[in-house]
Design a protein around this motif. Structure first.
Motif, PDB file in Angstrom:
ATOM      1  N   ARG A 176     -13.954  41.442   0.987  1.00 44.93           N
ATOM      2  CA  ARG A 176     -12.696  41.229   0.253  1.00 44.93           C
ATOM      3  C   ARG A 176     -11.947  40.093   0.570  1.00 44.93           C
ATOM      4  O   ARG A 176     -11.226  39.240   0.350  1.00 44.93           O
ATOM      5  N   TYR A 177     -11.542  39.881   2.095  1.00 41.09           N
ATOM      6  CA  TYR A 177     -11.040  38.799   2.717  1.00 41.09           C
ATOM      7  C   TYR A 177     -11.718  37.681   2.879  1.00 41.09           C
ATOM      8  O   TYR A 177     -11.199  36.353   2.861  1.00 41.09           O
ATOM      9  N   ALA A 178     -13.051  37.335   3.177  1.00 39.71           N
ATOM     10  CA  ALA A 178     -13.753  36.291   3.247  1.00 39.71           C
ATOM     11  C   ALA A 178     -14.246  35.639   1.980  1.00 39.71           C
ATOM     12  O   ALA A 178     -14.460  36.123   1.255  1.00 39.71           O
ATOM     13  N   ALA A 179     -13.896  34.441   1.948  1.00 41.63           N
ATOM     14  CA  ALA A 179     -14.340  33.528   0.874  1.00 41.63           C
ATOM     15  C   ALA A 179     -16.060  33.371   0.934  1.00 41.63           C
ATOM     16  O   ALA A 179     -16.658  33.552   2.071  1.00 41.63           O
ATOM     17  N   PRO A 180     -16.768  32.841   0.057  1.00 44.74           N
ATOM     18  CA  PRO A 180     -17.995  32.709  -0.010  1.00 44.74           C
ATOM     19  C   PRO A 180     -18.595  31.686   1.112  1.00 44.74           C
ATOM     20  O   PRO A 180     -19.705  31.848   1.643  1.00 44.74           O
ATOM     21  N   ASN A 181     -17.562  30.752   1.369  1.00 40.30           N
ATOM     22  CA  ASN A 181     -18.030  29.594   2.258  1.00 40.30           C
ATOM     23  C   ASN A 181     -17.458  30.094   3.566  1.00 40.30           C
ATOM     24  O   ASN A 181     -17.546  29.042   4.492  1.00 40.30           O
ATOM     25  N   THR A 224      -5.966  49.375  12.026  1.00 41.22           N
ATOM     26  CA  THR A 224      -5.485  47.918  12.558  1.00 41.22           C
ATOM     27  C   THR A 224      -6.750  47.566  13.021  1.00 41.22           C
ATOM     28  O   THR A 224      -7.574  47.905  13.694  1.00 41.22           O
ATOM     29  N   PHE A 225      -6.920  46.125  12.507  1.00 44.10           N
ATOM     30  CA  PHE A 225      -8.302  45.332  13.175  1.00 44.10           C
ATOM     31  C   PHE A 225      -7.873  43.846  13.164  1.00 44.10           C
ATOM     32  O   PHE A 225      -7.012  43.242  12.709  1.00 44.10           O
ATOM     33  N   GLU A 226      -8.557  43.350  14.054  1.00 46.03           N
ATOM     34  CA  GLU A 226      -8.598  41.625  14.434  1.00 46.03           C
ATOM     35  C   GLU A 226      -9.805  41.220  13.823  1.00 46.03           C
ATOM     36  O   GLU A 226     -10.985  41.554  14.139  1.00 46.03           O
ATOM     37  N   TYR A 227      -9.505  40.185  13.294  1.00 43.31           N
ATOM     38  CA  TYR A 227     -10.758  39.301  12.690  1.00 43.31           C
ATOM     39  C   TYR A 227     -10.559  37.881  12.376  1.00 43.31           C
ATOM     40  O   TYR A 227      -9.410  37.402  12.275  1.00 43.31           O
ATOM     41  N   LYS A 228     -11.921  37.317  12.456  1.00 45.73           N
ATOM     42  CA  LYS A 228     -11.847  35.671  12.186  1.00 45.73           C
ATOM     43  C   LYS A 228     -12.549  35.072  11.082  1.00 45.73           C
ATOM     44  O   LYS A 228     -13.672  35.761  10.599  1.00 45.73           O
ATOM     45  N   LEU A 229     -11.869  34.345  10.108  1.00 40.41           N
ATOM     46  CA  LEU A 229     -12.501  33.690   9.327  1.00 40.41           C
ATOM     47  C   LEU A 229     -12.733  32.461   9.445  1.00 40.41           C
ATOM     48  O   LEU A 229     -11.830  31.473   9.555  1.00 40.41           O
ATOM     49  N   SER A 230     -14.071  31.885   9.469  1.00 38.21           N
ATOM     50  CA  SER A 230     -14.069  30.355   9.860  1.00 38.21           C
ATOM     51  C   SER A 230     -15.085  29.756   8.764  1.00 38.21           C
ATOM     52  O   SER A 230     -15.831  30.308   8.113  1.00 38.21           O
ATOM     53  N   SER A 231     -14.927  28.282   8.668  1.00 35.44           N
ATOM     54  CA  SER A 231     -15.540  27.617   7.337  1.00 35.44           C
ATOM     55  C   SER A 231     -15.774  26.234   8.485  1.00 35.44           C
ATOM     56  O   SER A 231     -15.250  26.104   9.540  1.00 35.44           O
ATOM     57  N   ARG A 232     -16.427  25.220   7.710  1.00 30.75           N
ATOM     58  CA  ARG A 232     -16.515  23.967   8.559  1.00 30.75           C
ATOM     59  C   ARG A 232     -15.220  23.293   8.668  1.00 30.75           C
ATOM     60  O   ARG A 232     -15.024  22.671   9.734  1.00 30.75           O
ATOM     61  N   ALA A 233     -14.254  23.591   7.854  1.00 35.18           N
ATOM     62  CA  ALA A 233     -13.099  22.577   8.123  1.00 35.18           C
ATOM     63  C   ALA A 233     -11.966  23.304   8.865  1.00 35.18           C
ATOM     64  O   ALA A 233     -11.099  22.822   9.144  1.00 35.18           O
ATOM     65  N   PHE A 234     -12.183  24.721   8.639  1.00 34.08           N
ATOM     66  CA  PHE A 234     -10.925  25.584   9.269  1.00 34.08           C
ATOM     67  C   PHE A 234     -11.127  26.761   9.659  1.00 34.08           C
ATOM     68  O   PHE A 234     -12.157  27.800   9.116  1.00 34.08           O
ATOM     69  N   SER A 235     -10.523  27.456  10.687  1.00 32.72           N
ATOM     70  CA  SER A 235     -10.643  28.779  11.061  1.00 32.72           C
ATOM     71  C   SER A 235      -9.360  29.436  11.229  1.00 32.72           C
ATOM     72  O   SER A 235      -8.465  28.681  11.937  1.00 32.72           O
ATOM     73  N   ARG A 236      -9.428  31.011  10.785  1.00 34.67           N
ATOM     74  CA  ARG A 236      -8.002  31.358  11.086  1.00 34.67           C
ATOM     75  C   ARG A 236      -8.285  32.883  11.632  1.00 34.67           C
ATOM     76  O   ARG A 236      -9.430  33.626  11.070  1.00 34.67           O
ATOM     77  N   THR A 237      -7.631  33.252  12.642  1.00 33.44           N
ATOM     78  CA  THR A 237      -7.708  34.652  13.008  1.00 33.44           C
ATOM     79  C   THR A 237      -6.715  35.411  12.894  1.00 33.44           C
ATOM     80  O   THR A 237      -5.404  34.904  12.806  1.00 33.44           O
ATOM     81  N   SER A 238      -6.755  36.817  12.354  1.00 35.01           N
ATOM     82  CA  SER A 238      -5.623  37.662  12.040  1.00 35.01           C
ATOM     83  C   SER A 238      -5.847  38.962  12.405  1.00 35.01           C
ATOM     84  O   SER A 238      -6.919  39.479  12.826  1.00 35.01           O
ATOM     85  N   PHE A 239      -4.521  39.584  12.364  1.00 42.19           N
ATOM     86  CA  PHE A 239      -4.712  41.175  12.462  1.00 42.19           C
ATOM     87  C   PHE A 239      -4.389  41.715  11.066  1.00 42.19           C
ATOM     88  O   PHE A 239      -3.403  41.151  10.300  1.00 42.19           O
ATOM     89  N   ALA A 240      -4.932  42.753  10.671  1.00 46.93           N
ATOM     90  CA  ALA A 240      -4.399  43.333   9.508  1.00 46.93           C
ATOM     91  C   ALA A 240      -4.155  44.934   9.946  1.00 46.93           C
ATOM     92  O   ALA A 240      -4.901  45.667  10.675  1.00 46.93           O
ATOM     93  N   THR A 241      -3.103  45.622   9.151  1.00 45.95           N
ATOM     94  CA  THR A 241      -2.909  46.985   9.189  1.00 45.95           C
ATOM     95  C   THR A 241      -2.900  47.534   7.714  1.00 45.95           C
ATOM     96  O   THR A 241      -2.032  46.890   7.089  1.00 45.95           O
ATOM     97  N   ILE A 242      -3.702  48.508   7.641  1.00 38.91           N
ATOM     98  CA  ILE A 242      -3.757  49.110   6.286  1.00 38.91           C
ATOM     99  C   ILE A 242      -3.320  50.530   6.368  1.00 38.91           C
ATOM    100  O   ILE A 242      -3.671  51.224   7.337  1.00 38.91           O
ATOM    101  N   ALA A 243      -2.865  51.049   5.266  1.00 42.84           N
ATOM    102  CA  ALA A 243      -2.249  52.487   5.227  1.00 42.84           C
ATOM    103  C   ALA A 243      -2.029  52.949   3.591  1.00 42.84           C
ATOM    104  O   ALA A 243      -1.798  52.031   3.003  1.00 42.84           O
ATOM    105  N   ILE A 244      -2.068  54.280   3.489  1.00 43.77           N
ATOM    106  CA  ILE A 244      -1.912  54.815   2.048  1.00 43.77           C
ATOM    107  C   ILE A 244      -0.677  55.632   2.012  1.00 43.77           C
ATOM    108  O   ILE A 244      -0.662  56.444   2.846  1.00 43.77           O
TER     109      ILE A 244
END
Length: 236
Positions: A155-160, A180-200
């Protein structure tokens, strides 16, 4: 925290949708107000005296006591001291609250209900959105590891982009469950690290994401973690 030790500012998106920002009392501010043609009230501490213009304060002051009273009982954030250099954002209509760094600025983020960003770097930001759900608790989505792996990779990561999950945890606060979780999305040009918290809660699936580009993450990680851990859902 007592109302008398705080300065209140809020932004109603509709007549019934009050979003309130709570500022630490010892933080200097000059609150100003502007009224649009659709009667939306925007109260901001960032305006200078030159930008104030004409402001009818009477409608703004009416009902402050009732608003503060309802929010004091509605949000767990008011039961604890706001950390230094943070502000509290409380949306009693949509049912959530969180802290954000006090020098960040509010901005529009597509498909999100609220968002704040670093004054210089737009990619260092926090944003919250929600979607309808018939589920009552985040546990109904599945176990922590399964839910987080699916979200980040599908859901969060793009195909590339390559997705990396560093940490995840489950918390129960006032009977509500949060992932709550910590994750990184990286590509050739750019990388970003985030925390996310989800609840219902309230028939809604809430998601808060706060992050920064990879170059700044190590320096600001602890600060952004406070934001992720502060997220609360409220009864509406």
């Amino acid at each position: 925290m007592a109302v008398s030790t705080s300065c209140l500012s809020w932004v109603p998106t509709t007549a019934s949708n009050w979003k309130l920002r709570l500022l630490p009392f010892n933080e200097p501010s000059t609150a100003t107000c502007s009224f649009s043609s659709c009667s939306t009230i925007n109260c901001s501490t960032e305006r200078t005296s030159r930008e104030e213009g004409h402001c009818n304060r009477r409608p703004l002051l009416l009902g402050v006591g009732a608003l503060a009273t309802s929010l004091l009982t509605a949000s767990p954030l008011f039961a604890e001291e706001i950390p230094k250099n943070y502000r509290a954002f409380v949306d009693s209509t949509d049912g959530y609250s969180y802290y954000y760094p006090s020098d960040w600025r509010e901005f529009d983020f597509r498909a999100h209900d609220s968002a704040f960003k670093d004054r210089y770097l737009q990619l260092q930001n926090v944003r919250v959105k929600f979607i309808p759900t018939e589920k009552k608790d985040i546990h109904e989505e599945g176990p922590l590891d399964e839910v987080v792996n699916f979200l980040v990779k599908h859901r969060y990561a793009a195909p590339n982009q390559k997705a990396t999950i560093y940490d995840m945890k489950e918390r129960t606060i006032d009977g509500r469950n949060y992932y709550t979780f910590e994750y990184k999305l990286s590509s050739r040009a750019f990388s970003r690290t985030s925390f996310a918290t989800i609840a219902i809660a309230n028939g809604r699936y809430y998601t808060l994401v706060v992050g920064a580009n990879d170059r700044r993450w190590r320096r600001y990680r602890d600060m952004l973690k406070v934001v992720a851990d502060s997220f609360r859902v409220l009864d509406i």
